[in-house]
Design an enzyme around this catalytic site. Structure first.
Site, short mmCIF file in Angstrom:
data_model
loop_
_atom_site.label_atom_id
_atom_site.label_comp_id
_atom_site.label_asym_id
_atom_site.label_seq_id
_atom_site.Cartn_x
_atom_site.Cartn_y
_atom_site.Cartn_z
N SER A 1 0.88 -1.37 -0.02
CA SER A 1 -0.01 -0.04 0.00
C SER A 1 0.85 1.14 0.06
O SER A 1 1.70 1.47 -0.82
CB SER A 1 -0.96 -0.11 1.26
OG SER A 1 -2.08 0.92 1.19
N HIS B 1 -7.48 -5.95 -0.25
CA HIS B 1 -6.27 -5.09 -0.08
C HIS B 1 -5.36 -5.31 0.91
O HIS B 1 -3.99 -5.34 1.04
CB HIS B 1 -6.56 -3.21 -0.01
CG HIS B 1 -5.51 -2.57 0.32
ND1 HIS B 1 -4.71 -2.13 -0.75
CD2 HIS B 1 -4.93 -1.91 1.27
CE1 HIS B 1 -3.84 -1.45 -0.29
NE2 HIS B 1 -3.98 -1.17 1.09
#
Length: 428
Positions: free
Chosen positions: A205, A405
């Site tokens: 991320s 994610h």
């Protein structure tokens, strides 16, 4: 109502507002929408007034209960895959204790908490956490073979166990808190840990952003790079998450809740709806502790609620109920998003040539259902690296079906461990 259920009156209000907005206002576009990043969840909607105990005179939070007021409910999980997930060929390595932990003075009033784990004489590998502001945890050590790698993890400026933490000293935590500063912090840490060159730099991320920025600033200090949930900090990625409601297409309730907090607390909604990040920043900078914590809970709660394929409410409550995690996560993320990541527009894609020139090996693991960091970012990066001259065998891109994610998703963990194991075989 149980704490993980939505208040019916508030839910009805939100539905009515949603119906008006997306019928009457739809021709103008989803003009007031905006979204954010990282993690996993589903939440409750308690009363509008804060139930936390806060000492506003000292600025010290006494809250012990997560504020789930503006957290959207999760999708159904009839198969209970939260507790009974599918299995994958590989999992993370067993948790290990660090053989060394310390604070490193990097200037500007910051001391970074760091750990050394695994094999003291092994190939150096560093883990870069997301957020910005999320901090590291025990899981951060487990993506590497501890018999082979010398594993370094650290909490970036203002977060985790580094000093100052944003929840204790907001203004102090922001001093010198930019991408170039964090890049040089990695260099300072490399030298402090007596590392000549990183065998592996792993970032997920925001950590993928920082990994690329570091590799491009110090290409001779990196051999292999593993990226999870790529975020390139391009304008379209930031707008998708925070400014134009891109995530509304996948999770409309989460986006509406994110906007609803600002509308319900706004002195001028017609103005603030055009700059939701700025509106959150104003509240996160408030002198009133209750306001800061409520804004952080709404912001982080939104991000967590779009972060995983299967949302575990316990994870959300954990994050939202821990100010030392909650505040840095919200503050640092908004700080960086408002300032374009402290990088030139398109910088990370424009500078891939130096990575090809230094023969970096790059492995990318990205969830096909990642609603925080779009799969297109991973695709763009892989294509740019190959166009710059990286051989196909040096650029591996794996999209994981059914994965979102968060690096707690088992499919992503499988892909990440396979990647560090492949690097191990190359680095021997």
């Amino acid at each position: 109502q149980p704490s993980n259920q939505i208040d019916e009156a508030l839910f009805f209000k939100m539905v009515c507002k949603y119906t008006f907005r997306h019928t009457a206002a739809l021709p103008i576009g989803l003009f007031f929408l905006a979204s954010i990043v990282n993690l996993a969840s589903a939440f409750a909607i308690p009363p509008m007034t804060s139930t936390s105990n806060t000492n506003t005179s000292t600025g010290t939070s006494l809250a012990s209960k997560a504020d789930l007021t503006y957290v959207s409910p999760p999708a159904s999980d009839a198969a209970d895959q939260i507790h009974n997930p599918v299995t994958f060929p590989l999992s993370v390595y067993p948790d290990i204790e660090p053989y060394k932990s310390d604070l490193l003075d990097v200037g500007d009033g910051h001391q970074l908490y760091y750990e050394e784990c695994g094999n003291p004489n092994g190939v150096p590998a560093i883990f870069l956490h997301g957020g910005p502001g999320a901090g590291c945890g025990p899981d951060s050590r487990t993506f590497f073979d501890p018999d082979f790698y010398k594993i370094i993890i650290f909490d970036q400026r203002g977060s985790g166990r580094s000093i100052p933490n944003a929840s204790d000293d907001l203004q102090g935590s922001l001093v010198g808190n930019t991408t170039p500063h964090l890049v040089e912090d990695i260099e300072t840490l490399r030298k402090a840990c007596d590392v000549d060159q990183w065998g592996v730099v792993l970032g997920g991320s925001w950590g993928s952003t920082l990994a690329l920025a570091y590799a491009q600033a110090h290409p001779d200090k990196v051999k292999c790079i593993l990226l999870r949930g790529v975020f390139l900090f391009t304008t379209d990625e930031v707008d998708y998450l925070f400014s134009n409601g891109g995530t509304f297409g996948q999770n409309p309730a989460a986006w509406e809740s994110y906007c609803q907090y600002i509308e319900d607390t706004s002195p001028d909604w017609s103005r603030e709806r055009t700059n939701l990040l700025g509106a959150y920043w104003d509240r996160l900078q408030s002198e009133d502790v209750a306001t800061r914590e409520a804004a952080a809970a709404a912001f982080v709660g939104y991000e967590l609620s779009i972060s995983k394929a299967f949302i575990d409410p316990a994870i959300i409550e954990k994050y939202l109920g821990t100010p030392s995690v909650l505040i840095p996560f919200a503050v640092m993320e908004v700080h960086y998003m408002l300032n374009a990541g402290f990088m030139k527009r398109g910088q990370l894609l424009d500078n891939v040539q130096c990575m090809a020139d230094h023969k970096h090996r790059v492995s990318i693991v990205h969830g096909r259902a990642d609603y925080v960091c779009q799969p297109q970012a991973a695709w763009r990066l892989a294509k740019a690296l190959k166009q710059a001259g990286c051989p196909d065998e040096d650029v591996e891109l794996e999209f994981v079906a059914g994965a979102g994610h968060s690096d707690s998703e088992l499919g992503l963990r499988d892909g990440m461990v396979r990647a560090t194991d492949r690097f191990r075989d190359v680095l021997k």
